[in-house]
Design a protein around this motif. Structure first.
Motif, PDB file in Angstrom:
ATOM      1  N   PRO A 195       0.790  -1.406   0.039  1.00  0.00           N
ATOM      2  CA  PRO A 195       0.112  -0.156   0.102  1.00  0.00           C
ATOM      3  C   PRO A 195       0.977   1.275   0.118  1.00  0.00           C
ATOM      4  N   PRO A 196       1.941   1.463   0.988  1.00  0.00           N
ATOM      5  CA  PRO A 196       2.515   2.692   0.790  1.00  0.00           C
ATOM      6  C   PRO A 196       3.489   2.910  -0.367  1.00  0.00           C
ATOM      7  N   THR A 197       3.942   1.781  -1.027  1.00  0.00           N
ATOM      8  CA  THR A 197       4.828   1.626  -2.156  1.00  0.00           C
ATOM      9  C   THR A 197       4.039   1.919  -3.619  1.00  0.00           C
ATOM     10  N   PHE A 198       3.012   1.315  -3.461  1.00  0.00           N
ATOM     11  CA  PHE A 198       2.221   1.153  -4.928  1.00  0.00           C
ATOM     12  C   PHE A 198       0.829   1.483  -4.632  1.00  0.00           C
ATOM     13  N   GLY A 199       0.496   2.296  -3.615  1.00  0.00           N
ATOM     14  CA  GLY A 199      -0.923   2.819  -3.558  1.00  0.00           C
ATOM     15  C   GLY A 199      -2.033   1.784  -3.488  1.00  0.00           C
ATOM     16  N   LEU A 206       7.495  -6.670  -9.409  1.00  0.00           N
ATOM     17  CA  LEU A 206       7.275  -6.628 -10.905  1.00  0.00           C
ATOM     18  C   LEU A 206       5.732  -6.834 -11.375  1.00  0.00           C
ATOM     19  N   ALA A 207       5.067  -7.375 -10.466  1.00  0.00           N
ATOM     20  CA  ALA A 207       3.689  -7.540 -10.766  1.00  0.00           C
ATOM     21  C   ALA A 207       3.125  -6.195 -10.816  1.00  0.00           C
ATOM     22  N   MET A 208       3.407  -5.216 -10.001  1.00  0.00           N
ATOM     23  CA  MET A 208       3.128  -3.769  -9.936  1.00  0.00           C
ATOM     24  C   MET A 208       3.454  -3.187 -11.007  1.00  0.00           C
ATOM     25  N   VAL A 209       4.699  -3.470 -11.592  1.00  0.00           N
ATOM     26  CA  VAL A 209       5.345  -2.627 -12.850  1.00  0.00           C
ATOM     27  C   VAL A 209       4.309  -2.932 -14.055  1.00  0.00           C
ATOM     28  N   ARG A 210       3.807  -4.441 -13.982  1.00  0.00           N
ATOM     29  CA  ARG A 210       2.901  -4.850 -15.020  1.00  0.00           C
ATOM     30  C   ARG A 210       1.742  -4.179 -14.939  1.00  0.00           C
ATOM     31  N   GLY A 244       1.008  -1.208 -14.246  1.00  0.00           N
ATOM     32  CA  GLY A 244       1.060   0.220 -14.284  1.00  0.00           C
ATOM     33  C   GLY A 244       1.369   1.273 -12.982  1.00  0.00           C
ATOM     34  N   LYS A 245       1.953   0.611 -11.993  1.00  0.00           N
ATOM     35  CA  LYS A 245       2.275   1.154 -10.951  1.00  0.00           C
ATOM     36  C   LYS A 245       3.456   1.959 -10.823  1.00  0.00           C
ATOM     37  N   THR A 246       4.107   1.799 -11.803  1.00  0.00           N
ATOM     38  CA  THR A 246       5.528   2.811 -12.115  1.00  0.00           C
ATOM     39  C   THR A 246       5.492   3.464 -13.265  1.00  0.00           C
ATOM     40  N   TYR A 247       6.462   4.253 -13.304  1.00  0.00           N
ATOM     41  CA  TYR A 247       6.679   5.029 -14.384  1.00  0.00           C
ATOM     42  C   TYR A 247       8.055   5.137 -14.723  1.00  0.00           C
ATOM     43  N   ARG A 248       8.795   4.769 -15.819  1.00  0.00           N
ATOM     44  CA  ARG A 248      10.115   4.318 -15.883  1.00  0.00           C
ATOM     45  C   ARG A 248      10.424   3.477 -14.808  1.00  0.00           C
ATOM     46  N   GLU A 295      -7.820   7.799 -15.095  1.00  0.00           N
ATOM     47  CA  GLU A 295      -9.048   7.011 -15.190  1.00  0.00           C
ATOM     48  C   GLU A 295      -9.248   6.229 -16.456  1.00  0.00           C
ATOM     49  N   ARG A 296      -9.199   6.780 -17.415  1.00  0.00           N
ATOM     50  CA  ARG A 296      -9.525   6.257 -18.702  1.00  0.00           C
ATOM     51  C   ARG A 296      -8.496   5.378 -18.998  1.00  0.00           C
ATOM     52  N   ARG A 297      -7.310   5.215 -18.723  1.00  0.00           N
ATOM     53  CA  ARG A 297      -6.279   4.450 -19.089  1.00  0.00           C
ATOM     54  C   ARG A 297      -5.770   3.546 -17.799  1.00  0.00           C
ATOM     55  N   ALA A 298      -6.763   3.310 -16.843  1.00  0.00           N
ATOM     56  CA  ALA A 298      -6.801   2.459 -15.750  1.00  0.00           C
ATOM     57  C   ALA A 298      -5.445   2.743 -14.790  1.00  0.00           C
ATOM     58  N   GLY A 299      -5.192   4.121 -14.967  1.00  0.00           N
ATOM     59  CA  GLY A 299      -3.908   4.419 -13.944  1.00  0.00           C
ATOM     60  C   GLY A 299      -2.624   4.084 -14.515  1.00  0.00           C
ATOM     61  N   PHE A 300      -2.643   3.818 -16.055  1.00  0.00           N
ATOM     62  CA  PHE A 300      -1.362   3.514 -16.578  1.00  0.00           C
ATOM     63  C   PHE A 300      -0.877   5.016 -17.026  1.00  0.00           C
ATOM     64  N   LEU A 301       0.159   5.496 -16.536  1.00  0.00           N
ATOM     65  CA  LEU A 301       0.681   7.166 -16.763  1.00  0.00           C
ATOM     66  C   LEU A 301       1.286   6.845 -18.099  1.00  0.00           C
ATOM     67  N   GLN A 302       1.973   5.964 -18.506  1.00  0.00           N
ATOM     68  CA  GLN A 302       2.618   6.015 -20.054  1.00  0.00           C
ATOM     69  C   GLN A 302       1.486   6.246 -20.934  1.00  0.00           C
ATOM     70  N   GLU A 303       0.304   5.489 -20.765  1.00  0.00           N
ATOM     71  CA  GLU A 303      -0.575   5.584 -21.779  1.00  0.00           C
ATOM     72  C   GLU A 303      -1.265   6.702 -21.879  1.00  0.00           C
ATOM     73  N   ALA A 304      -1.510   7.219 -20.669  1.00  0.00           N
ATOM     74  CA  ALA A 304      -2.013   8.635 -20.394  1.00  0.00           C
ATOM     75  C   ALA A 304      -1.431   9.846 -21.228  1.00  0.00           C
TER      76      ALA A 304
END
Length: 310
Positions: free
Chosen positions: A93-97, A219-223, A225-229, A293-302
Motif C-alpha cells: 500500500p505505501p509503495t504502490f498505493g 514486478l507484478a506492480m510494474v506490469r 502500471g504502478k510505476t513510470y520508468r 482513469e480512462r487508462r486504468a492508471g497507466f501513466l505511460q498510456e495517459a
C-alpha cells in the motif's frame, strides 16, 4: 513406524536440514572468519534464484492476468516464511498505493505470531485450510504457499483448500520434489544448500524467500502500471519522508523545479501520477485525473493520449 520416526527419516533427506561439514565447529573460528564464511554462504542465494528466473517470470505473468480481473495475491506461511509474506504484503500500500486487501500475508497463529514464535500451529493442516477459506477465494485469486522445507502441514492445508476453490496456487519451497511443489499448480523450488547454522532456515532460505517475494510483488506492480520508468508513482505520502520522495519523483520525471513540483502535487491532492501528467502535458488537474482513469492508471498510456504543450 511412529510419526516421529517417520518425521526424522523425512527431515534427514532435506537439503534445508543438512549440515555443512566445512562449518562443523563455529566456536573455533575467529569472528572475522565467521563473518566471511556467512557472507560466502549468502552469496549463493542470488545465484540459486538465477536458476529459477523463468519460473518466477511465469508466475508473475499468470498472477498479473488474474489481478487485472480483480484477483488478489495471498501469501501463506508459518514462522519466518509467514512473517516474510506479511512483510512483503504490508509494504505494497505505501509503495504502490494499493488497497490493503489486494496483497495479503497470512501467517499461522495470526498477528501474535509476528512477534512471538507459535511453533505448534504449523502442524495443523486444518488451521491452514480454515484460515485461507476465510478469504472466499475464486479463480481470479493467486495463493503462494511458502515453506522452506516444503512440507509444512499448515501451508499444505491452505494450498489444498485454495486449489479446490479454483485459485491459482504456487508452491514455494527450498527443497526439490517437495510435497508443497507437488500439490500446487505452479512449482517454485529453489535450493540454496545447507544453512550456515544447521537447520536455521531463517538464514539462506529466508533470504531467498525475501528476495523472491520482492520480485513477485514489485514486478507484478510494474506490469499493472504502478510505476513510470523506474519511479514509484503510486506511492502514498503518509509522512514527511514520503512527501519529499513524491516531490523528488515528480522532479525526476518532469525536470520541473521544486516549487513547480510542489504546486503540481498540491493541485492534485498529492497524486504523483497526476502531477507528472499536469506538468508534462499542460492538462488541468481534473483533466489529468480523467486521463488516468480512462487508462486504468497507466501513466505511460495517459501521456501518449495527451499532446504535450511543452
Amino acid at each position: 513406524m511412529d510419526k516421529y520416526t517417520e518425521l526424522r527419516a523425512e527431515l534427514a533427506t532435506l537439503t534445508t536440514e543438512a549440515s555443512n561439514p566445512a562449518l562443523d565447529d563455529l566456536a573455533a573460528m575467529s569472528t572475522l572468519d565467521l563473518v566471511s564464511a556467512m557472507n560466502q554462504e549468502d552469496l549463493k542465494v542470488p545465484l540459486a534464484i538465477g536458476t529459477a528466473v523463468s519460473t518466477i517470470a511465469n508466475i508473475i505473468d499468470q498472477l498479473v492476468l488474474r489481478m487485472r480481473q480483480g484477483g488478489r495475491l495471498i501469501y501463506v506461511g508459518a514462522g519466518t516464511p509467514g512473517r516474510l509474506g506479511v512483510l512483503d504484503a504490508s509494504e505494497c500500500p505505501p509503495t504502490f498505493g494499493t488497497d490493503p486487501g489486494l496483497v495479503v500475508g497470512v501467517i499461522a497463529g495470526g498477528d501474535s505470531a509476528l512477534k512471538n514464535a507459535i511453533e505448534n500451529i504449523e502442524d495443523s493442516a486444518s488451521a491452514g485450510s480454515r484460515d485461507i477459506a476465510a478469504f472466499d477465494l475464486n479463480g481470479h485469486d493467486t495463493v503462494v504457499g511458502i515453506s522452506a522445507s516444503g512440507r509444512t502441514p499448515y501451508v499444505l492445508g491452505a494450498i489444498e483448500t485454495a486449489k479446490a476453490s479454483g485459485a491459482l496456487t504456487v508452491g514455494f519451497a527450498c527443497n526439490a520434489r517437495s510435497p508443497l511443489g507437488n500439490l500446487a499448480e505452479l512449482r517454485l523450488e529453489i535450493e540454496v544448500g545447507p544453512e550456515f547454522l544447521t537447520g536455521s532456515t531463517r538464514l539462506k532460505a529466508g533470504t531467498t524467500q525475501k528476495m523472491v517475494l520482492n520480485m513477485i510483488s514489485t514486478l507484478a506492480m510494474v506490469r499493472l502500471g504502478k510505476t513510470y520508468r523506474n519511479l514509484m508513482v503510486d506511492l502514498q505520502a503518509g509522512n514527511d519522508k514520503l512527501r519529499a520522495r513524491s516531490e523528488r519523483t515528480v522532479i525526476r520525471a518532469t525536470g520541473a523545479d521544486p516549487r513547480a513540483a510542489s504546486a503540481a502535487l498540491d493541485s492534485v491532492d498529492g497524486s504523483v501520477k497526476a502531477a507528472i501528467l499536469v506538468l508534462l502535458t499542460g492538462l488541468s488537474p481534473a483533466q489529468a485525473a480523467s486521463a488516468l482513469e480512462r487508462r486504468a492508471g497507466f501513466l505511460q498510456e495517459a501521456l501518449k493520449d495527451s499532446q504535450p504543450s511543452l
